[in-house]
Design a protein around this motif. Sequence first.
Motif, PDB file in Angstrom:
ATOM      1  N   SER A 198       0.817  -1.212   0.000  1.00  0.00           N
ATOM      2  CA  SER A 198       0.000   0.000   0.000  1.00  0.00           C
ATOM      3  C   SER A 198       0.854   1.267   0.000  1.00  0.00           C
ATOM      4  O   SER A 198       1.902   1.315   0.650  1.00  0.00           O
ATOM      5  N   ASP A 199       0.377   2.266  -0.711  1.00  0.00           N
ATOM      6  CA  ASP A 199       1.075   3.546  -0.701  1.00  0.00           C
ATOM      7  C   ASP A 199       0.471   4.522   0.294  1.00  0.00           C
ATOM      8  O   ASP A 199       1.057   5.555   0.606  1.00  0.00           O
ATOM      9  N   THR A 200      -0.739   4.172   0.828  1.00  0.00           N
ATOM     10  CA  THR A 200      -1.433   5.061   1.756  1.00  0.00           C
ATOM     11  C   THR A 200      -2.031   4.273   2.912  1.00  0.00           C
ATOM     12  O   THR A 200      -2.628   3.216   2.701  1.00  0.00           O
ATOM     13  N   LEU A 201      -1.861   4.782   4.121  1.00  0.00           N
ATOM     14  CA  LEU A 201      -2.517   4.222   5.309  1.00  0.00           C
ATOM     15  C   LEU A 201      -3.665   5.143   5.680  1.00  0.00           C
ATOM     16  O   LEU A 201      -3.470   6.350   5.873  1.00  0.00           O
ATOM     17  N   VAL A 202      -4.863   4.580   5.793  1.00  0.00           N
ATOM     18  CA  VAL A 202      -6.039   5.351   6.182  1.00  0.00           C
ATOM     19  C   VAL A 202      -6.564   4.799   7.507  1.00  0.00           C
ATOM     20  O   VAL A 202      -6.829   3.604   7.619  1.00  0.00           O
ATOM     21  N   MET A 203      -6.701   5.679   8.499  1.00  0.00           N
ATOM     22  CA  MET A 203      -7.238   5.276   9.794  1.00  0.00           C
ATOM     23  C   MET A 203      -8.437   6.157  10.138  1.00  0.00           C
ATOM     24  O   MET A 203      -8.790   7.062   9.392  1.00  0.00           O
ATOM     25  N   GLU A 204      -9.052   5.873  11.274  1.00  0.00           N
ATOM     26  CA  GLU A 204     -10.249   6.620  11.654  1.00  0.00           C
ATOM     27  C   GLU A 204      -9.948   8.091  11.879  1.00  0.00           C
ATOM     28  O   GLU A 204     -10.668   8.967  11.414  1.00  0.00           O
ATOM     29  N   ILE A 205      -8.913   8.360  12.672  1.00  0.00           N
ATOM     30  CA  ILE A 205      -8.521   9.745  12.906  1.00  0.00           C
ATOM     31  C   ILE A 205      -7.050   9.915  12.591  1.00  0.00           C
ATOM     32  O   ILE A 205      -6.344   8.957  12.273  1.00  0.00           O
ATOM     33  N   ALA A 206      -6.557  11.151  12.727  1.00  0.00           N
ATOM     34  CA  ALA A 206      -5.206  11.501  12.319  1.00  0.00           C
ATOM     35  C   ALA A 206      -4.148  10.685  13.042  1.00  0.00           C
ATOM     36  O   ALA A 206      -4.418  10.018  14.038  1.00  0.00           O
ATOM     37  N   ASP A 207      -2.948  10.800  12.541  1.00  0.00           N
ATOM     38  CA  ASP A 207      -1.789  10.075  13.039  1.00  0.00           C
ATOM     39  C   ASP A 207      -1.722  10.052  14.555  1.00  0.00           C
ATOM     40  O   ASP A 207      -1.577  11.083  15.208  1.00  0.00           O
ATOM     41  N   VAL A 208      -1.818   8.866  15.137  1.00  0.00           N
ATOM     42  CA  VAL A 208      -1.846   8.736  16.587  1.00  0.00           C
ATOM     43  C   VAL A 208      -0.468   8.855  17.215  1.00  0.00           C
ATOM     44  O   VAL A 208      -0.340   8.793  18.437  1.00  0.00           O
ATOM     45  N   ALA A 238       3.367   4.005  13.189  1.00  0.00           N
ATOM     46  CA  ALA A 238       4.831   4.040  13.282  1.00  0.00           C
ATOM     47  C   ALA A 238       5.461   3.412  12.039  1.00  0.00           C
ATOM     48  O   ALA A 238       6.449   3.925  11.500  1.00  0.00           O
ATOM     49  N   ALA A 239       4.890   2.303  11.568  1.00  0.00           N
ATOM     50  CA  ALA A 239       5.422   1.636  10.389  1.00  0.00           C
ATOM     51  C   ALA A 239       5.227   2.491   9.136  1.00  0.00           C
ATOM     52  O   ALA A 239       6.091   2.523   8.249  1.00  0.00           O
ATOM     53  N   ALA A 240       4.095   3.189   9.056  1.00  0.00           N
ATOM     54  CA  ALA A 240       3.838   4.051   7.904  1.00  0.00           C
ATOM     55  C   ALA A 240       4.833   5.206   7.864  1.00  0.00           C
ATOM     56  O   ALA A 240       5.347   5.568   6.795  1.00  0.00           O
ATOM     57  N   LYS A 241       5.098   5.774   9.019  1.00  0.00           N
ATOM     58  CA  LYS A 241       6.082   6.859   9.077  1.00  0.00           C
ATOM     59  C   LYS A 241       7.466   6.368   8.671  1.00  0.00           C
ATOM     60  O   LYS A 241       8.191   7.035   7.931  1.00  0.00           O
ATOM     61  N   ALA A 242       7.828   5.191   9.176  1.00  0.00           N
ATOM     62  CA  ALA A 242       9.155   4.648   8.891  1.00  0.00           C
ATOM     63  C   ALA A 242       9.347   4.352   7.409  1.00  0.00           C
ATOM     64  O   ALA A 242      10.457   4.461   6.881  1.00  0.00           O
ATOM     65  N   SER A 243       8.257   3.978   6.732  1.00  0.00           N
ATOM     66  CA  SER A 243       8.352   3.621   5.314  1.00  0.00           C
ATOM     67  C   SER A 243       7.953   4.759   4.385  1.00  0.00           C
ATOM     68  O   SER A 243       7.946   4.589   3.160  1.00  0.00           O
ATOM     69  N   LYS A 276       4.999   6.237   3.974  1.00  0.00           N
ATOM     70  CA  LYS A 276       3.671   6.145   3.364  1.00  0.00           C
ATOM     71  C   LYS A 276       2.862   7.410   3.640  1.00  0.00           C
ATOM     72  O   LYS A 276       3.011   8.048   4.685  1.00  0.00           O
ATOM     73  N   LYS A 277       1.963   7.716   2.739  1.00  0.00           N
ATOM     74  CA  LYS A 277       1.014   8.792   2.958  1.00  0.00           C
ATOM     75  C   LYS A 277       0.003   8.345   4.001  1.00  0.00           C
ATOM     76  O   LYS A 277      -0.375   7.175   4.049  1.00  0.00           O
ATOM     77  N   MET A 278      -0.433   9.259   4.870  1.00  0.00           N
ATOM     78  CA  MET A 278      -1.396   8.914   5.908  1.00  0.00           C
ATOM     79  C   MET A 278      -2.604   9.829   5.810  1.00  0.00           C
ATOM     80  O   MET A 278      -2.478  11.049   5.688  1.00  0.00           O
ATOM     81  N   GLU A 279      -3.795   9.213   5.846  1.00  0.00           N
ATOM     82  CA  GLU A 279      -5.047   9.967   5.772  1.00  0.00           C
ATOM     83  C   GLU A 279      -5.985   9.488   6.868  1.00  0.00           C
ATOM     84  O   GLU A 279      -5.780   8.436   7.470  1.00  0.00           O
ATOM     85  N   SER A 280      -7.030  10.268   7.108  1.00  0.00           N
ATOM     86  CA  SER A 280      -8.016   9.881   8.116  1.00  0.00           C
ATOM     87  C   SER A 280      -9.416   9.983   7.548  1.00  0.00           C
ATOM     88  O   SER A 280      -9.689  10.778   6.641  1.00  0.00           O
ATOM     89  N   LEU A 281     -10.309   9.158   8.081  1.00  0.00           N
ATOM     90  CA  LEU A 281     -11.705   9.166   7.660  1.00  0.00           C
ATOM     91  C   LEU A 281     -12.502  10.224   8.399  1.00  0.00           C
ATOM     92  O   LEU A 281     -13.523  10.712   7.903  1.00  0.00           O
ATOM     93  N   GLU A 282     -12.047  10.560   9.599  1.00  0.00           N
ATOM     94  CA  GLU A 282     -12.781  11.488  10.460  1.00  0.00           C
ATOM     95  C   GLU A 282     -11.801  12.389  11.200  1.00  0.00           C
ATOM     96  O   GLU A 282     -10.582  12.200  11.112  1.00  0.00           O
ATOM     97  N   THR A 283     -12.354  13.323  11.948  1.00  0.00           N
ATOM     98  CA  THR A 283     -11.539  14.153  12.826  1.00  0.00           C
ATOM     99  C   THR A 283     -11.835  13.791  14.271  1.00  0.00           C
ATOM    100  O   THR A 283     -12.898  13.232  14.582  1.00  0.00           O
TER     101      THR A 283
END
Length: 320
Positions: free
Chosen positions: A91-101, A186-191, A193-200
């Motif tokens: 994957s080139d993007t990690l999407v989670m519920e809210i912003a980078d924890v 943490a893994a996304a940052k290390a590699s 990857k782009k990070m996005e969120s579904l909500e705030t």
Amino acid sequence: MTLAHPFSNKWKKLLNTAIGGALLLTGCTAADSKPNSASTKAAATTNDNSDPALWVVKDHDTTIYMFGTVHLLKPGLSWFDEAVKEAFDKSDTLVMEIADVTDPEAMKAMEPLVKKYAADANGKKLRDKLTVEQRSIFDAEMTKLGMPATTFDAYDPWFVSTVLSMAHYGKAGMSPESGAEKVLAAAAKASGKKMESLETAEQQFGWFDATPESEQVTGLIEVITKGDEIASYIDRMSTAWNKGDADGLAAVLNENIDHTPETRRLLLTDRNARWAEWVEKRLEQPGTVFMAVGAGHLAGKDSVQDFLAKRNVKVKRIQY
């Protein structure tokens, strides 16, 4: 956040964890502002076998992996390997519920949300929202915990439920530091990857605040009266997640929320419908996405998959 209440250091930490987004039904958790590389390494190298469920949605130029997370886990589980790690690496993007924890600024930005959404806007005290019988149950719990009965007077019932639940999870050895979101971020940052969120975070706080007060109180009293059962609950939840038993996990995670239908609608059903719409629209963009959301959203009635099916979007379970 500096707390004005006379809490012990243990309870200050629990409150700060809750403030940091420890919304057990929906949000991501973060008790520490730094990525925990040790947790990531432990998850990948331990001998304990853990194979949580993973799904995929794809068309000719887009692939979306959907992974159900548990926000607090015991350290040392080997879930971040095999098919999960392979899908993440693709994957080139990690999407989670809210912003980078793992972002301290994001965590800091949550602090004013507590005053806005987790405290009663009209100044009504928590114990004044309880019946005589409920107040007796609550006061007894505070005595058991060695805290003044008025400790949480400024907060809404939903937030107090979260804090008290965190105490039980902590006793069971569960930690947000080992939680799936923390490891993935943490893994996304290390590699890179782009990070996005579904909500705030504000949206999530707002939905909790919008739940009926009566249902909030019901949830609070259940947390207190069923405290002795929480260890068993955590064990059942962990076992189902580790085995990839999505339906079993959904049954455990959602067994109490059915008692509060409006809360279920706000925190589960409506959000699952919106996320299904997001997945469908995201298929219009090329690329590979790893979407990680609470496991309770990806199984059971009105899951994200159910809403995708209504949109004629095919979801495939990855067997491994």
